[in-house]
Design an enzyme around this catalytic site. Structure first.
Site, PDB file in Angstrom:
ATOM      1  N   ASP A 219       0.847  -1.197   0.000  1.00 25.49           N
ATOM      2  CA  ASP A 219       0.000   0.000   0.000  1.00 25.49           C
ATOM      3  C   ASP A 219       0.881   1.245   0.000  1.00 25.49           C
ATOM      4  O   ASP A 219       2.085   1.157   0.173  1.00 25.49           O
ATOM      5  CB  ASP A 219      -0.885  -0.010   1.261  1.00 25.49           C
ATOM      6  CG  ASP A 219      -0.024  -0.039   2.515  1.00 25.49           C
ATOM      7  OD1 ASP A 219       0.374   1.026   2.978  1.00 25.49           O
ATOM      8  OD2 ASP A 219       0.277  -1.154   3.023  1.00 25.49           O
ATOM      9  N   ASP A 221       0.395   3.664   2.240  1.00 30.43           N
ATOM     10  CA  ASP A 221       0.031   4.257   3.526  1.00 30.43           C
ATOM     11  C   ASP A 221      -1.088   5.281   3.289  1.00 30.43           C
ATOM     12  O   ASP A 221      -2.103   4.892   2.711  1.00 30.43           O
ATOM     13  CB  ASP A 221       1.274   4.854   4.209  1.00 30.43           C
ATOM     14  CG  ASP A 221       1.057   5.019   5.700  1.00 30.43           C
ATOM     15  OD1 ASP A 221       0.512   4.076   6.311  1.00 30.43           O
ATOM     16  OD2 ASP A 221       1.399   6.070   6.251  1.00 30.43           O
TER      17      ASP A 221
END
Ligand code: ADE
Length: 283
Positions: A219, A221
């Site tokens: 990801d 974040d």
């Protein structure tokens, strides 16, 4: 049921993170229930055989993912591995990316760590009258990273991207970061972020083991501030599921390489021998 005994030294270990709770495709030969002065490890230590070479495997968060990052019995894990002869650890971890060019699914070999844990995890073997200060300027083993790099470069055709260096921010969690924190970590030069590099890497150094973490980005974040992109558990699990195959190939290649005779010095971590004793003061 597998035997709880294995009578040969096991020099190489893999610590599996979220999404890598076993090493399928390897031949299990024993499942060790080891107790240490710091309690029981996260999971039984599985001994797998790879081309005749024994490899130990521990699931960091437990077989049922029952240990949150701040609950992982890291001292027991490292002590248990050391007690069966392990000298070299390859540790996997899912991470968030703090840099545009590190994309979800990419692998990162960090060479530095910024400690953002909060001091609530037991983080040292040196206490209770045994005072020791090991060097930690370079938190990962300098001999392991080139080996992993060589293995990954042979997999580029399979769409595998590996970033050869980077700074990992290890945060306390279990909650993810705020946007302000995420921006701050970027301004500090962080490349990726997780909740598991520490105290594991520090304890491995205190135990004189060669340790390298292999990160898998899942990801961005929350710093990109794009709709639907803020990290959550489903996102991490989804990317780990689709990246499991690549991770398995990479572990296999690294284990092949480590198992070769010419790396005997590296695998035995001879360069760390005695380094912690030299850092200990007896009062
Ligand atoms: N593990 C995977 N993604 C993460 C993130 N964004 N922050 C902390 N740990 C993570």
């Amino acid at each position: 049921s597998l035997p709880d005994k294995f009578d040969r030294e096991v020099k190489i270990a893999v610590i599996g993170g979220t999404g890598l709770t076993s090493l399928p495709g390897y031949h299990p030969v024993a499942s060790l229930n080891i107790s240490t002065p710091w309690g029981a490890p996260s999971s039984p230590i599985m001994i797998l055989e790879h081309n005749g070479i024994p490899v130990a495997f521990v699931a960091r968060h437990g077989v049922y993912h029952q240990y949150a990052p701040h609950e992982v019995p890291a001292r027991a894990n490292i002590a248990a591995l050391r007690s069966i002869g392990v000298r070299t650890i390859i540790a996997f971890s899912a991470v968030g990316s703090l840099q545009e060019h590190v994309k979800p699914m990419d692998f990162v070999l960090p060479d530095q760590i910024i400690d953002r844990t909060k001091g609530i995890r037991p983080f040292t073997f040196f206490e209770g009258g045994v005072v020791g200060h090991v060097g930690f300027a370079d938190p990962f083993d300098p001999h392991l990273s080139p080996i992993v790099q060589r293995c990954a470069s042979s997999m580029v055709g399979e769409g595998v991207v590996l970033h050869n260096k980077g700074t990992i921010v290890c945060m306390e969690g279990p909650q993810f970061s705020t946007r302000a924190e995420s921006e701050m970590y970027r301004s500090w030069g962080g490349s990726v972020i997780n909740m598991s590099a520490l105290p594991e890497a520090k304890l491995a150094r205190e135990a004189e083991l060669a340790y390298q973490m292999i990160c898998m980005a899942t990801d961005y974040d929350c710093w990109r501030n794009l709709p639907g992109e803020d990290v959550d558990v489903a996102m991490v699990m989804k990317y780990m599921a689709s990246n499991g195959e690549n991770a398995k190939h990479l572990v296999g290649a690294v284990l092949d390489e480590l198992a070769k005779e010419e790396h005997a010095e590296v695998v035995s971590a001879k360069h760390w021998e005695g380094s912690a004793q030299g850092a200990v003061k007896f009062m």
